[in-house]
Design a protein around this motif. Structure first.
Motif, PDB file in Angstrom:
ATOM      1  N   VAL A   1     -39.587   1.718 -10.736  1.00 37.90           N
ATOM      2  CA  VAL A   1     -40.016   0.454 -11.331  1.00 37.90           C
ATOM      3  C   VAL A   1     -38.833  -0.175 -12.068  1.00 37.90           C
ATOM      4  O   VAL A   1     -38.259   0.439 -12.978  1.00 37.90           O
ATOM      5  N   PHE A   2     -38.459  -1.394 -11.671  1.00 39.89           N
ATOM      6  CA  PHE A   2     -37.263  -2.048 -12.196  1.00 39.89           C
ATOM      7  C   PHE A   2     -37.601  -3.443 -12.735  1.00 39.89           C
ATOM      8  O   PHE A   2     -38.474  -4.131 -12.211  1.00 39.89           O
ATOM      9  N   LYS A   3     -36.861  -3.824 -13.762  1.00 42.28           N
ATOM     10  CA  LYS A   3     -37.009  -5.167 -14.314  1.00 42.28           C
ATOM     11  C   LYS A   3     -36.382  -6.178 -13.362  1.00 42.28           C
ATOM     12  O   LYS A   3     -35.320  -5.930 -12.781  1.00 42.28           O
ATOM     13  N   GLU A   4     -37.042  -7.344 -13.229  1.00 41.95           N
ATOM     14  CA  GLU A   4     -36.576  -8.410 -12.342  1.00 41.95           C
ATOM     15  C   GLU A   4     -36.528  -9.715 -13.128  1.00 41.95           C
ATOM     16  O   GLU A   4     -37.564 -10.186 -13.630  1.00 41.95           O
TER      17      GLU A   4
ATOM     18  N   VAL B   1     -42.769  -4.441  -3.951  1.00 39.82           N
ATOM     19  CA  VAL B   1     -43.595  -5.559  -4.386  1.00 39.82           C
ATOM     20  C   VAL B   1     -43.086  -6.021  -5.750  1.00 39.82           C
ATOM     21  O   VAL B   1     -42.570  -5.222  -6.537  1.00 39.82           O
ATOM     22  N   THR B   2     -43.229  -7.323  -6.012  1.00 43.03           N
ATOM     23  CA  THR B   2     -42.761  -7.897  -7.275  1.00 43.03           C
ATOM     24  C   THR B   2     -43.936  -8.440  -8.086  1.00 43.03           C
ATOM     25  O   THR B   2     -44.757  -9.204  -7.565  1.00 43.03           O
TER      26      THR B   2
ATOM     27  N   CYS C   1     -38.571 -11.234 -17.135  1.00 45.99           N
ATOM     28  CA  CYS C   1     -39.702 -10.367 -17.475  1.00 45.99           C
ATOM     29  C   CYS C   1     -40.500  -9.899 -16.261  1.00 45.99           C
ATOM     30  O   CYS C   1     -41.581  -9.314 -16.419  1.00 45.99           O
ATOM     31  N   GLY C   2     -39.973 -10.160 -15.037  1.00 49.89           N
ATOM     32  CA  GLY C   2     -40.656  -9.692 -13.846  1.00 49.89           C
ATOM     33  C   GLY C   2     -40.412  -8.205 -13.605  1.00 49.89           C
ATOM     34  O   GLY C   2     -39.546  -7.587 -14.229  1.00 49.89           O
ATOM     35  N   VAL C   3     -41.176  -7.620 -12.685  1.00 50.50           N
ATOM     36  CA  VAL C   3     -41.066  -6.195 -12.397  1.00 50.50           C
ATOM     37  C   VAL C   3     -41.129  -5.975 -10.889  1.00 50.50           C
ATOM     38  O   VAL C   3     -41.970  -6.574 -10.197  1.00 50.50           O
ATOM     39  N   ILE C   4     -40.207  -5.126 -10.365  1.00 56.15           N
ATOM     40  CA  ILE C   4     -40.240  -4.715  -8.953  1.00 56.15           C
ATOM     41  C   ILE C   4     -40.666  -3.252  -8.891  1.00 56.15           C
ATOM     42  O   ILE C   4     -40.129  -2.400  -9.613  1.00 56.15           O
ATOM     43  N   ILE C   5     -41.650  -2.974  -8.036  1.00 52.32           N
ATOM     44  CA  ILE C   5     -42.061  -1.591  -7.780  1.00 52.32           C
ATOM     45  C   ILE C   5     -41.575  -1.239  -6.376  1.00 52.32           C
ATOM     46  O   ILE C   5     -41.968  -1.895  -5.401  1.00 52.32           O
TER      47      ILE C   5
END
Length: 607
Positions: free
Chosen positions: A420-423, A385-386, A426-430
């Motif tokens: 958990v990664f930066k997208e 999920v983003t 400033c977005g985040v992917i789990i």
């Protein structure tokens, strides 16, 4: 010898503690004398160095009567009866020796007085042995009169042994006590008054302080609040916000939060065309407001009035203090200065109702704070999920992601071993979603605005996790769904939503257990199939599970039945074929026998 006896008597007298006696004004009290039945000679009762006549019979017109052998009853108690009493009793010991008994009593008088607002109240309490008068009207004991210094307020006067409260108000209600030089309580008075008129208004609106009064000649009146006189405009041409309404009413326009509190209206009028009377009215003004706040904003609330004692909020579901006078704020996310309570970087957890109360518990201000709803994000267990961050291409400084008040490390590169990664900026992917990932996430981003000013952006997300589970009948099923923010679990297995677990009460059935954050279904059956949802205390859905009954066992059973049926068919078919072959062979042989028999009959007989 006489001198020694006198000294001995004084020592005995000084060593005995006073008997504490308490009575109510207008009632009776007894100064008891527990004494054996001996010959009592006339005794003396004194107070403040004066002998008090004691009546021996009921025919006496005084208020002090003898009770039993040496006791005394004081009837129709008055405030001025309070203080120390000394009872001296002479009696004959063994019919020969005269003895003297000295008893001391400390008499405490109590009374309760109900007073109308505006009345002058005279309290006959400044006794000759009174040293000071205290009151707890302000919430703590404070002196209002002391011997040698007099009264502490220009609203009080003392004369002729009376302490007078001029124009009584609700601020004067409470307990008053009169103490002597030794700190002994002489008198306790409880003063009560009519409650102020409750008035409520909305910030920016108008409110009227009504004055239901007959049409009489009204002289200029005064309106005050917080001990300050408030100018009242007589005409609409006035530039103020407070206007006269009718004969003595008042309208306050364009209400502000700081208008909340107590108001006192003093009106003078002519009674029967000759006597000037004074009327005092009290009002308790309550201001309400509703404020919508964007996430991340700094919110200043102008609510810390001089009469404010505490601020409470029900943001967490129950009333909790966020500020108290003398202790300040309860959280490092709040600050108080210049009469403002400031919420730094507003989030949805700050939404709710806030109320400001004075030291009496009266509500001064009620604020309802609302915020933008968190961004709703949904994912499937095991998937990704983003948490999107729709942001312009600006210089982003390191940002923080948190959930359940804990900072979550965010990997900047794919080489990281986390989930958990930066997208993008400033977005985040789990990744590899788990049920326990469900809940609220707060993303704090700092960025440079116009290349000079550093700004802060706060985004909120509500992550909802879904999963589908197939369960074999009879299996034990553990559901890792009792998160720290879970409030209840519901299911529609019965056709409608019913609670199967709630925080504080646990499970609703003995077929369920909860431990270590798991909700366990013992011996799964088809009645347990359906949808289960986990909700937080705000009713937000955290997790949705769909439980189905496994069909594998049923499939094996159907395959076995199919094989048995096919076998039976083949067996019956074989039997049929064998029987058919037997019948054919039998028919062929029978036909052959008939043909031989016929040939035998046709052959010629030899001569």
């Amino acid at each position: 010898m006489l001198t020694l006896l006198l000294i001995f008597g004084i020592i005995n007298y000084c060593g005995a503690a006073s008997r504490s006696v308490s009575g109510i004004k207008g009632g009776d009290v007894t100064l008891t004398c527990d004494f054996e039945d001996k010959k009592i000679t006339p005794f003396n009762l004194s107070s403040r160095s004066e002998i008090i006549p004691v009546c021996e019979t009921e025919d006496c017109s005084c208020r002090f009567f003898k009770e039993g052998s040496c006791g005394v009853i004081i009837k129709d108690l008055r405030l001025r009866d309070a203080g120390k009493y000394i009872l001296r009793v002479n009696y004959t010991n063994y019919q020969t020796e005269v003895k003297r008994l000295i008893l001391e009593y400390q008499l405490h008088i109590q009374d309760e007085i109900s007073v109308n607002t505006g009345e002058e109240l005279k309290l006959d309490v400044l006794l000759t042995n009174a040293d000071k008068v205290e009151t707890n009207s302000s919430g703590e004991w404070t002196e209002v009169w002391t011997r040698g210094h007099g009264v502490s307020s220009d609203r009080l006067t003392d004369s002729d042994g009376n302490l007078t409260i001029n124009a009584f108000t609700s601020n004067d209600t409470g307990t008053y006590r009169v103490l002597d030089s030794e700190g002994e309580i002489l008198i306790t008075l409880t003063l009560t008054g009519a409650a102020p008129r409750s008035v409520s208004g909305i910030k920016g609106g108008d409110v009227t302080l009504t004055c239901d009064f007959e049409d009489k000649k009204i002289t200029p009146f005064h309106l005050s609040s917080h001990s300050e006189i408030i100018p009242v405009c007589e005409t609409e041409d006035c530039t103020g916000r407070v206007f006269k309404e009718g004969s003595c009413g008042v309208i306050i326009k364009d209400l502000r939060l700081r208008d909340a509190g107590k108001y006192i209206l003093r009106v003078q009028y002519t009674h029967d065309q000759t006597e000037v009377k004074r009327l005092i009215l009290e009002y308790q003004l309550h201001i309400q407001d509703e404020i919508s706040v964007n996430t991340g904003e700094e919110l200043k609330l102008d609510v810390l009035l001089i009469n404010a004692d505490k601020v409470e909020t029900n943001s967490s579901g129950e009333w909790t203090e966020v500020w108290t006078r003398g202790h300040g704020v309860s959280s490092d996310r709040l600050t108080d200065s210049d009469g403002n309570l400031t919420i730094n970087a507003f989030t949805s957890t700050d939404t709710g109702t806030y109320r400001v109360l004075d030291y009496r518990g009266e509500i001064l201000i009620t604020l309802t704070l609302t915020g933008a709803a968190p961004r709703s994000v949904s994912g499937i267990k095991g998937g990704e999920v983003t948490l999107t961050c729709d942001f312009e291409d600006k210089k982003i400084t390191p940002f923080h992601l948190s959930s359940h008040s804990e900072i979550i490390p965010v990997c900047e590169t794919e080489d990281c071993t986390g989930r958990v990664f930066k997208e993008g900026s400033c977005g985040v992917i789990i990744k590899d979603l788990r049920l326990r990932d469900a809940g609220k996430y707060i993303l704090r981003v700092q960025y440079t605005h116009d290349q000079t000013e550093v700004k802060r952006l706060i985004l909120e997300y509500q992550l909802h996790i879904q999963d589908e589970i197939s369960v074999n009948t009879g299996e034990e099923l553990k559901l890792d769904v009792l998160l720290t923010n879970a409030d209840k679990v519901e299911t529609n297995s019965s056709g409608e939503w019913t609670e199967v677990w709630t925080r504080g009460h646990g499970v609703s059935s003995d077929r369920l257990t909860d431990s270590d954050g798991n909700l366990t279904i013992n011996a799964f059956t088809s009645t347990d199939t359906g949808t289960y949802r986990v909700l937080d205390y705000r009713g937000e859905i955290l997790i949705t599970l769909t439980l189905t009954e496994s069909k594998e066992e049923l499939k094996y059973i159907n395959d076995d039945e199919t094989e048995d049926t096919g076998l039976k068919i083949w067996i019956w078919l074989a039997v049929f074929l064998v029987a058919l072959m037997v019948l054919i062979i039998f028919a062929v042989k029978k036909r052959q026998r008939k043909r031989r028999h016929r040939n035998t009959e046709r052959a010629p007989v030899s001569k």
